[in-house]
Design an enzyme around this catalytic site. Structure first.
Site, PDB file in Angstrom:
ATOM      1  N   ASP A   1      -6.409  -6.557  -5.678  1.00  0.00           N
ATOM      2  CA  ASP A   1      -6.251  -5.696  -6.686  1.00  0.00           C
ATOM      3  C   ASP A   1      -6.577  -6.269  -8.550  1.00  0.00           C
ATOM      4  O   ASP A   1      -6.964  -5.676  -9.133  1.00  0.00           O
ATOM      5  CB  ASP A   1      -5.026  -5.593  -6.539  1.00  0.00           C
ATOM      6  CG  ASP A   1      -4.389  -4.250  -5.741  1.00  0.00           C
ATOM      7  OD1 ASP A   1      -6.218  -3.380  -4.847  1.00  0.00           O
ATOM      8  OD2 ASP A   1      -3.333  -3.256  -4.889  1.00  0.00           O
TER       9      ASP A   1
ATOM     10  N   GLN B   1       1.004  -1.030  -0.324  1.00  0.00           N
ATOM     11  CA  GLN B   1      -0.021  -0.343   0.029  1.00  0.00           C
ATOM     12  C   GLN B   1       1.323   1.662   0.731  1.00  0.00           C
ATOM     13  O   GLN B   1       0.284   2.115  -0.517  1.00  0.00           O
ATOM     14  CB  GLN B   1      -0.962   0.307   1.262  1.00  0.00           C
ATOM     15  CG  GLN B   1      -1.813  -1.323   0.906  1.00  0.00           C
ATOM     16  CD  GLN B   1      -2.855  -0.715  -0.365  1.00  0.00           C
ATOM     17  OE1 GLN B   1      -3.583  -0.630  -0.434  1.00  0.00           O
ATOM     18  NE2 GLN B   1      -2.541  -2.012  -0.433  1.00  0.00           N
TER      19      GLN B   1
ATOM     20  N   HIS C   1     -54.418  12.912   0.039  1.00  0.00           N
ATOM     21  CA  HIS C   1     -53.739  11.583  -0.536  1.00  0.00           C
ATOM     22  C   HIS C   1     -54.658  10.973  -0.265  1.00  0.00           C
ATOM     23  O   HIS C   1     -54.895  10.234  -0.690  1.00  0.00           O
ATOM     24  CB  HIS C   1     -52.610  11.930   0.445  1.00  0.00           C
ATOM     25  CG  HIS C   1     -51.192  12.044   0.231  1.00  0.00           C
ATOM     26  ND1 HIS C   1     -51.183  13.301  -0.494  1.00  0.00           N
ATOM     27  CD2 HIS C   1     -50.136  11.938  -0.510  1.00  0.00           C
ATOM     28  CE1 HIS C   1     -49.752  13.935  -0.906  1.00  0.00           C
ATOM     29  NE2 HIS C   1     -49.259  12.595  -1.005  1.00  0.00           N
TER      30      HIS C   1
ATOM     31  N   GLU D   1     -10.212   1.016   4.238  1.00  0.00           N
ATOM     32  CA  GLU D   1      -9.946   0.277   2.847  1.00  0.00           C
ATOM     33  C   GLU D   1      -9.877  -1.225   2.436  1.00  0.00           C
ATOM     34  O   GLU D   1     -11.034  -1.723   2.158  1.00  0.00           O
ATOM     35  CB  GLU D   1      -9.306   1.087   1.546  1.00  0.00           C
ATOM     36  CG  GLU D   1      -9.512   1.034   0.174  1.00  0.00           C
ATOM     37  CD  GLU D   1      -7.983   1.503  -0.209  1.00  0.00           C
ATOM     38  OE1 GLU D   1      -8.744   1.648  -1.736  1.00  0.00           O
ATOM     39  OE2 GLU D   1      -7.804   1.996  -0.412  1.00  0.00           O
ATOM     40  N   HIS D   2      -8.759  -1.328   3.205  1.00  0.00           N
ATOM     41  CA  HIS D   2      -8.557  -2.670   3.050  1.00  0.00           C
ATOM     42  C   HIS D   2      -8.294  -2.873   4.531  1.00  0.00           C
ATOM     43  O   HIS D   2      -7.149  -2.802   5.877  1.00  0.00           O
ATOM     44  CB  HIS D   2      -7.268  -3.091   2.238  1.00  0.00           C
ATOM     45  CG  HIS D   2      -6.964  -2.871   0.867  1.00  0.00           C
ATOM     46  ND1 HIS D   2      -6.683  -1.003   0.261  1.00  0.00           N
ATOM     47  CD2 HIS D   2      -7.988  -2.912  -0.323  1.00  0.00           C
ATOM     48  CE1 HIS D   2      -7.166  -0.996  -0.573  1.00  0.00           C
ATOM     49  NE2 HIS D   2      -7.851  -2.002  -1.141  1.00  0.00           N
TER      50      HIS D   2
ATOM     51  N   HIS E   1       2.119   3.156  -3.511  1.00  0.00           N
ATOM     52  CA  HIS E   1       1.196   3.534  -4.495  1.00  0.00           C
ATOM     53  C   HIS E   1       1.544   5.007  -4.090  1.00  0.00           C
ATOM     54  O   HIS E   1       1.076   5.848  -5.710  1.00  0.00           O
ATOM     55  CB  HIS E   1      -0.362   3.867  -3.580  1.00  0.00           C
ATOM     56  CG  HIS E   1      -1.410   2.428  -4.272  1.00  0.00           C
ATOM     57  ND1 HIS E   1      -1.363   2.024  -5.652  1.00  0.00           N
ATOM     58  CD2 HIS E   1      -1.513   1.104  -3.145  1.00  0.00           C
ATOM     59  CE1 HIS E   1      -2.048   0.701  -5.274  1.00  0.00           C
ATOM     60  NE2 HIS E   1      -1.799   0.467  -4.356  1.00  0.00           N
TER      61      HIS E   1
END
Length: 381
Positions: free
Chosen positions: A304, A203, A363, A270-271, A206
Site C-alpha cells: 500500500d 483490509q 484488399h 485483489e491482494h 477499509h
C-alpha cells in the site's frame, strides 16, 4: 468469521462464496445511472447540487487553483501523504501525460485535505476539482462547463464509483473496475496467527463491504487466527467498521496447499498473501491475483505504501482479466510499418491469398496493383 471445508463445497457454493454481489446492488446501479444521467444533462449545476446533497457543503467554485493549493499545502505538519494520489499521479507524470485532471470531494469547509494539496504541489498539478463519487466519474467522462472531458479515468473507490466507471466505459476508457478492498490469505502451520489476523484486519478496516478471506491447511491456525482477530479488533479506532467487514468474511479449511490455491484462483483476490515459509512452490500455481505478498514477513500494507508496487488493483474478481495500475496503464501504443519494394514482393502473395480467401477483393487489389506497377517500372527502366 464463518468456517467452510473446501472438500465439502460444491461448485455452486464456491461460486457463491467467490461472488461479491450485495443485496442492494440493483439499488446502487439505479442510483448511479441517475447520477451519471443528471451530470450529463445538467453539467456544473448537477455537481454543485450533489456537493450540497452528499458532501454537505455549498460550493462557490468547483475547483481550487494553484495559489490556494500552495497555501493549503503549507498548513501541513509532518504526516503520511495520501498514498492513492501518489500511486496514480507519479506514474501519470512518468508516462508524460500532458493533462492530468484530479477530482477530490470537498471537506466541510469547501476546501480539500491539506495532504491532497501538498501532493498536488509536489506533482506540479495546478488545479483540483471539488467533486467526488459517481458524479466525479460522470463529469470526467462527459465534461462540464468547468471540468474537462478526459480520455481515461483512473482510481479506486466505493461501489458507486466502481459502478459509475463501468457505466461510462462506452464513452471513456477506465483503468479497471476497482471497488471495495479485499485480501485472501493462504496459510499453513508455519504461519504466525497474529500476523495473519493483523493482515485480515488491515483490509477489514477499509470499509464494511471489504472482504478478508483466510484459506488454511491447519484447523488449529484458523482457530488461533479467529481468536487473534477478536483480540486485535478491540484496539482498533475503526473497530466498528472492521467488525462488520469480518462478519461478512470467512475462513476455508483446505487439506492441501494445492486446494488452497485452487480456491484462491477461483476467488481472484485483489491482494493475495502466501503466509508460509515455503511459498516458492506455490508461485507457479497463481493464475488470478492483483498483487501477491510472499512469506510471513510481507504484509499487504507494505504494498500500500512503500514496497514499490502500485496499490491500485482490480477487485471483485476482475483480477481474472485486469492487471494493477503501472506506468504502462497511462500509455497507449501506436504501431508503424513501412515496406520497401523487396518487402512488398516478400509478403505480397501472402496478403493476396488471405484477402481472396476472405472475399476482400479490394484488399487484394491494393497489393496486386503495386506489384504490377513495380514490375512495369522495372521493365521500363
Amino acid at each position: 468469521m464463518k468456517l467452510y471445508s473446501y472438500k465439502e463445497l460444491t461448485q455452486q457454493k464456491i461460486e457463491e462464496l467467490c461472488s461479491r454481489q450485495a443485496e442492494d446492488d440493483n439499488l446502487v446501479v439505479s442510483r448511479v445511472e441517475n447520477i451519471i444521467s443528471t451530470v450529463k444533462s445538467d453539467s456544473d449545476a448537477a455537481l454543485l447540487s450533489y456537493a450540497e446533497q452528499f458532501d454537505k457543503v455549498k460550493l462557490s467554485s468547483l475547483f481550487i487553483g494553484k495559489e490556494e493549493l500552495v497555501e493549503l499545502a503549507s498548513q501541513i505538519g509532518t504526516a503520511v501523504l495520501p498514498s492513492t494520489f501518489l500511486m496514480l499521479g507519479i506514474p501519470a507524470k512518468i508516462a508524460g501525460c500532458k493533462e492530468i485532471v484530479v477530482c477530490s470531494p470537498p471537506q466541510s469547509d469547501g476546501k480539500i485535505n491539506t495532504y491532497i494539496a501538498y501532493v498536488s504541489t509536489l506533482l506540479n498539478i495546478e488545479k483540483v476539482y471539488l467533486v467526488g463519487g459517481a458524479q466525479a466519474v460522470g463529469a470526467m467522462a462527459f465534461g462540464t462547463q468547468t471540468i474537462p472531458k478526459v480520455d481515461k479515468i483512473f482510481g479506486p473507490g466505493n461501489r458507486y464509483v466502481t459502478e459509475a466507471k463501468k457505466l461510462v466505459q462506452n464513452t471513456v476508457a477506465i483503468d479497471m473496475p476497482a471497488g471495495p478492498s479485499e485480501v485472501l490469505v493462504v496459510a499453513d502451520e508455519t504461519a504466525n496467527s497474529a500476523f495473519v489476523a493483523a493482515d485480515l484486519l488491515a483490509q477489514a478496516e477499509h470499509g464494511t463491504d471489504s472482504q478478508a478471506i483466510l484459506v488454511s491447511t491447519s484447523k488449529q491456525l484458523i482457530a488461533d487466527v479467529i481468536s487473534e482477530v477478536e483480540k486485535q479488533l478491540l484496539d482498533l479506532p475503526r473497530k466498528d467498521i472492521a467488525k462488520k467487514a469480518i462478519e461478512n468474511s470467512y475462513a476455508v479449511f483446505a487439506e492441501t496447499l494445492t486446494e488452497a490455491m485452487d480456491f484462491s484462483n477461483a476467488y481472484a483476490p485483489e491482494h493475495l498473501i502466501l503466509a508460509t515459509e515455503n511459498f516458492e512452490p506455490l508461485i507457479h500455481l497463481i493464475i488470478n491475483a492483483g498483487s501477491v505478498f510472499l512469506g510471513n514477513l510481507t504484509p499487504e500494507s507494505a504494498g500500500d505504501y512503500a514496497s514499490g508496487t502500485n496499490h491500485t488493483l482490480p477487485t471483485s474478481g476482475f483480477a481474472r482479466a485486469f492487471s494493477g495500475v503501472s506506468v504502462d496503464t497511462f500509455l497507449k501504443k501506436i504501431t508503424f510499418q513501412h515496406l520497401t519494394a523487396k518487402g512488398l514482393q516478400n509478403i505480397g502473395n501472402t496478403v493476396e491469398v488471405l484477402a481472396e480467401a476472405e472475399g476482400l477483393q479490394a484488399h487484394k487489389n491494393a497489393i496486386t496493383i503495386r506489384l504490377e506497377q513495380g514490375i512495369k517500372s522495372k521493365e521500363q527502366g
